[in-house]
Design a protein around this motif. Structure first.
Motif, PDB file in Angstrom:
ATOM      1  N   SER A  15       0.853  -1.188   0.000  1.00 49.29           N
ATOM      2  CA  SER A  15       0.000   0.000   0.000  1.00 49.29           C
ATOM      3  C   SER A  15       0.888   1.237   0.000  1.00 49.29           C
ATOM      4  O   SER A  15       1.953   1.242   0.622  1.00 49.29           O
ATOM      5  CB  SER A  15      -0.929   0.016   1.221  1.00 49.29           C
ATOM      6  OG  SER A  15      -1.888  -1.029   1.130  1.00 49.29           O
ATOM      7  N   ALA A  16       0.428   2.268  -0.713  1.00 50.57           N
ATOM      8  CA  ALA A  16       1.230   3.483  -0.845  1.00 50.57           C
ATOM      9  C   ALA A  16       0.367   4.710  -0.609  1.00 50.57           C
ATOM     10  O   ALA A  16      -0.840   4.702  -0.896  1.00 50.57           O
ATOM     11  CB  ALA A  16       1.877   3.546  -2.228  1.00 50.57           C
ATOM     12  N   THR A  30       6.192  10.040  -1.052  1.00 50.55           N
ATOM     13  CA  THR A  30       5.306   8.874  -1.126  1.00 50.55           C
ATOM     14  C   THR A  30       5.778   7.828  -0.132  1.00 50.55           C
ATOM     15  O   THR A  30       6.971   7.498  -0.076  1.00 50.55           O
ATOM     16  CB  THR A  30       5.283   8.276  -2.541  1.00 50.55           C
ATOM     17  OG1 THR A  30       4.768   9.254  -3.459  1.00 50.55           O
ATOM     18  CG2 THR A  30       4.393   7.041  -2.594  1.00 50.55           C
ATOM     19  N   ILE A  31       4.850   7.324   0.662  1.00 48.90           N
ATOM     20  CA  ILE A  31       5.135   6.325   1.688  1.00 48.90           C
ATOM     21  C   ILE A  31       4.645   4.969   1.192  1.00 48.90           C
ATOM     22  O   ILE A  31       3.531   4.842   0.689  1.00 48.90           O
ATOM     23  CB  ILE A  31       4.418   6.694   3.000  1.00 48.90           C
ATOM     24  CG1 ILE A  31       4.942   8.028   3.522  1.00 48.90           C
ATOM     25  CG2 ILE A  31       4.589   5.595   4.047  1.00 48.90           C
ATOM     26  CD1 ILE A  31       4.061   8.654   4.589  1.00 48.90           C
ATOM     27  N   LEU A  32       5.477   3.939   1.324  1.00 51.99           N
ATOM     28  CA  LEU A  32       5.141   2.593   0.852  1.00 51.99           C
ATOM     29  C   LEU A  32       5.323   1.591   1.980  1.00 51.99           C
ATOM     30  O   LEU A  32       6.365   1.572   2.635  1.00 51.99           O
ATOM     31  CB  LEU A  32       6.039   2.208  -0.331  1.00 51.99           C
ATOM     32  CG  LEU A  32       5.856   0.806  -0.932  1.00 51.99           C
ATOM     33  CD1 LEU A  32       4.519   0.711  -1.660  1.00 51.99           C
ATOM     34  CD2 LEU A  32       7.002   0.475  -1.886  1.00 51.99           C
ATOM     35  N   ILE A  33       4.298   0.769   2.219  1.00 58.90           N
ATOM     36  CA  ILE A  33       4.403  -0.285   3.230  1.00 58.90           C
ATOM     37  C   ILE A  33       3.766  -1.563   2.703  1.00 58.90           C
ATOM     38  O   ILE A  33       2.837  -1.516   1.886  1.00 58.90           O
ATOM     39  CB  ILE A  33       3.729   0.107   4.563  1.00 58.90           C
ATOM     40  CG1 ILE A  33       2.203   0.261   4.379  1.00 58.90           C
ATOM     41  CG2 ILE A  33       4.346   1.349   5.160  1.00 58.90           C
ATOM     42  CD1 ILE A  33       1.443   0.449   5.686  1.00 58.90           C
ATOM     43  N   VAL A  53       1.865  -3.334  11.924  1.00 60.68           N
ATOM     44  CA  VAL A  53       1.491  -3.118  10.525  1.00 60.68           C
ATOM     45  C   VAL A  53       2.735  -2.958   9.655  1.00 60.68           C
ATOM     46  O   VAL A  53       3.728  -2.370  10.073  1.00 60.68           O
ATOM     47  CB  VAL A  53       0.609  -1.863  10.377  1.00 60.68           C
ATOM     48  CG1 VAL A  53       0.193  -1.655   8.922  1.00 60.68           C
ATOM     49  CG2 VAL A  53      -0.629  -1.967  11.267  1.00 60.68           C
ATOM     50  N   GLY A  54       2.657  -3.469   8.431  1.00 63.85           N
ATOM     51  CA  GLY A  54       3.689  -3.206   7.440  1.00 63.85           C
ATOM     52  C   GLY A  54       4.933  -4.046   7.592  1.00 63.85           C
ATOM     53  O   GLY A  54       4.877  -5.219   7.990  1.00 63.85           O
ATOM     54  N   GLU A  55       6.096  -3.450   7.264  1.00 63.17           N
ATOM     55  CA  GLU A  55       7.354  -4.198   7.260  1.00 63.17           C
ATOM     56  C   GLU A  55       7.700  -4.732   8.645  1.00 63.17           C
ATOM     57  O   GLU A  55       8.301  -5.802   8.769  1.00 63.17           O
ATOM     58  CB  GLU A  55       8.499  -3.341   6.713  1.00 63.17           C
ATOM     59  CG  GLU A  55       8.766  -2.040   7.465  1.00 63.17           C
ATOM     60  CD  GLU A  55       7.805  -0.918   7.106  1.00 63.17           C
ATOM     61  OE1 GLU A  55       7.605  -0.025   7.957  1.00 63.17           O
ATOM     62  OE2 GLU A  55       7.248  -0.927   5.993  1.00 63.17           O
ATOM     63  N   THR A  56       7.309  -4.007   9.695  1.00 63.52           N
ATOM     64  CA  THR A  56       7.604  -4.482  11.052  1.00 63.52           C
ATOM     65  C   THR A  56       6.757  -5.683  11.426  1.00 63.52           C
ATOM     66  O   THR A  56       7.101  -6.427  12.339  1.00 63.52           O
ATOM     67  CB  THR A  56       7.389  -3.355  12.085  1.00 63.52           C
ATOM     68  OG1 THR A  56       6.071  -2.820  11.929  1.00 63.52           O
ATOM     69  CG2 THR A  56       8.402  -2.244  11.899  1.00 63.52           C
ATOM     70  N   ALA A  57       5.650  -5.891  10.723  1.00 61.16           N
ATOM     71  CA  ALA A  57       4.812  -7.066  10.977  1.00 61.16           C
ATOM     72  C   ALA A  57       5.576  -8.340  10.642  1.00 61.16           C
ATOM     73  O   ALA A  57       5.454  -9.358  11.334  1.00 61.16           O
ATOM     74  CB  ALA A  57       3.526  -6.992  10.165  1.00 61.16           C
TER      75      ALA A  57
END
Length: 424
Positions: A15-16, A30-33, A53-57
């Motif tokens: 998602s961006a 732009t933020i991307l996860i 949430v995201g990469e830390t998930a």
């Protein structure tokens, strides 16, 4: 207060969010996860966040020994009426609430960047959430709208994702073009035929320039599911035989293995009855070693780690002829050499559906191939070699262009701020 709008591409895999300064008419960043959620097995009941949430998930999931609840491809449940809610950590979550957690994370990061709260957004959606099914599409749109509300957005417009990609491509043009845009994501493949003109960038009304849109519910996740079925399920006991009654030997139901080919269907195994059936199959198979792998997969929530290995192989084969599929974890051992010919065979059925839909899209809208000036491909699945070959062989006279496969849509959604104009 700055006049800010967010362009949000909520995707199946990633998602961006693009931050658009409406006064300066430019994208700030732009933020991307990754579109991932992880709920730890052990959590504090009060005073702390109960999800990641995201990469830390991913890292949290691996650090916790792949316990707890890991959720990917959340976008795919939006159109499924069979999914009403799921219980996690003694709390019930419906589809909108799960999606809202991703949107809230994006909003929080963006708000921190600009130093204020922004509640205005253009959010992308596929042309069809679930093929050409009106009721499912309406359900998905309603759920996505509710998710945006839960995430704190009170000014929202929706835009087709391939149109967002088109507006990003338009920024690179020096002259008017008739463009076929293909947005190939994890869950869907969407097409838009649009007239792009750099002289019209920023115009309020672009309806006449949007000639046709259409889509099909097939994407990179479909390829991964096909790979899982073809190459992995034999290692989880797909051909296991068991003694149903004395002297009567049967093969375990194939439906068990269809349900490990997508993350949401793995929840099928949560029930007491099905777990008992699996234990019975294992016992009456004489404790078949490969069928034991299925139990290990389910009991230890290993689905995502298997699909990570599948995706790694898919990415490797996008620019080389040979790779390997390797997965070794908790007694499950899979080591397979895979070449591009075999991979193309595995995904051939889904690829053919995309090819046939593309032909249907062009013919049903009376779009002549000779009238197309350029092609613009975006989305992670556009990097699959067979996809590239499909477009290059069908349109040998047209240059295939691409932008950032993961942020093009979000940027174009931010450029769609004209949707808030009252004259539209």
């Amino acid at each position: 207060m700055k006049k800010i709008l967010y362009g949000i591409d909520f995707g199946t895999t990633n998602s961006a969010l693009s931050i658009y300064d409406e006064e300066r008419n430019e994208i700030l960043t732009t933020i991307l996860i990754p579109s991932l959620l992880y709920f730890p097995e052990e959590y504090a009941t009060e005073g702390s966040t109960n999800h990641v949430v995201g990469e830390t998930a991913i890292s949290a999931y691996l650090e916790d020994g792949m316990k707890g609840r890991f959720i990917k491809s959340i976008k795919q449940i939006l159109s499924r009426s069979s999914f009403t809610e799921t219980r996690i950590q003694n709390k019930r979550y419906n589809a909108s609430q799960l999606v809202a957690l991703i949107l809230m994370e994006l909003k929080a990061r963006a708000d921190e960047f600009i130093g204020q709260s922004c509640t205005k957004a253009v959010i992308g959606r596929p042309v069809f959430f679930d093929d050409d099914n009106t009721s499912k599409d309406t359900l998905a749109q309603t759920r996505l709208n509710k998710a945006a509300e839960l995430a704190g957005f009170d000014q929202v417009r929706f835009q087709f994702e391939p149109i967002g990609a088109a507006f990003t491509y338009e920024k690179t043009l020096t002259k008017k073009e008739h463009v076929l845009v293909a947005d190939l994501g994890g869950g869907t493949t969407d097409f838009t035929y649009v007239v792009l003109d750099p002289d019209k960038t920023g115009n309020i009304d672009r309806k006449e320039d949007l000639v046709a849109s259409g889509g099909i519910y097939i994407g990179g996740d479909s390829f991964d599911s096909a790979f899982m079925w073809e190459k992995c399920t034999p290692y989880f006991g797909k051909y296991t035989q068991y003694e149903a009654t004395p002297g009567k030997v049967l093969t375990v139901p194939k439906s068990l293995f269809a349900n490990i080919c997508t993350w949401d269907k793995i929840n099928f195994f949560n029930g007491i009855k099905i777990k008992k059936e699996i234990e019975d199959y294992y016992y009456f198979s004489g404790n078949d070693r490969k069928f034991k792998n299925l139990i290990t997969l389910i009991d230890n929530n290993l689905g995502y780690s298997v699909f990570q290995a599948i995706e790694k192989t898919k990415i490797a084969l996008s620019d080389q002829d040979n790779s390997s599929f390797t997965y070794n974890n908790m007694g499950i051992e899979i080591n397979e050499d895979v070449d591009i010919v075999e991979y193309d065979r595995i995904i051939d059925k889904d690829l053919l559906k995309i090819k046939n839909y593309l032909s249907h899209f062009l013919s049903s809208h009376n779009i002549q191939e000779s009238a197309i000036d350029s092609l613009f491909l975006t989305g992670g699945t556009s990097q699959v070699r067979a996809i590239q070959h499909l477009f290059k062989s069908k349109f040998p006279h047209i240059k295939v262009n691409s932008g950032d496969n993961f942020t093009s849509v979000a940027k174009g959604l931010a450029y769609s701020n004209y949707l808030f104009e009252e004259s539209i």
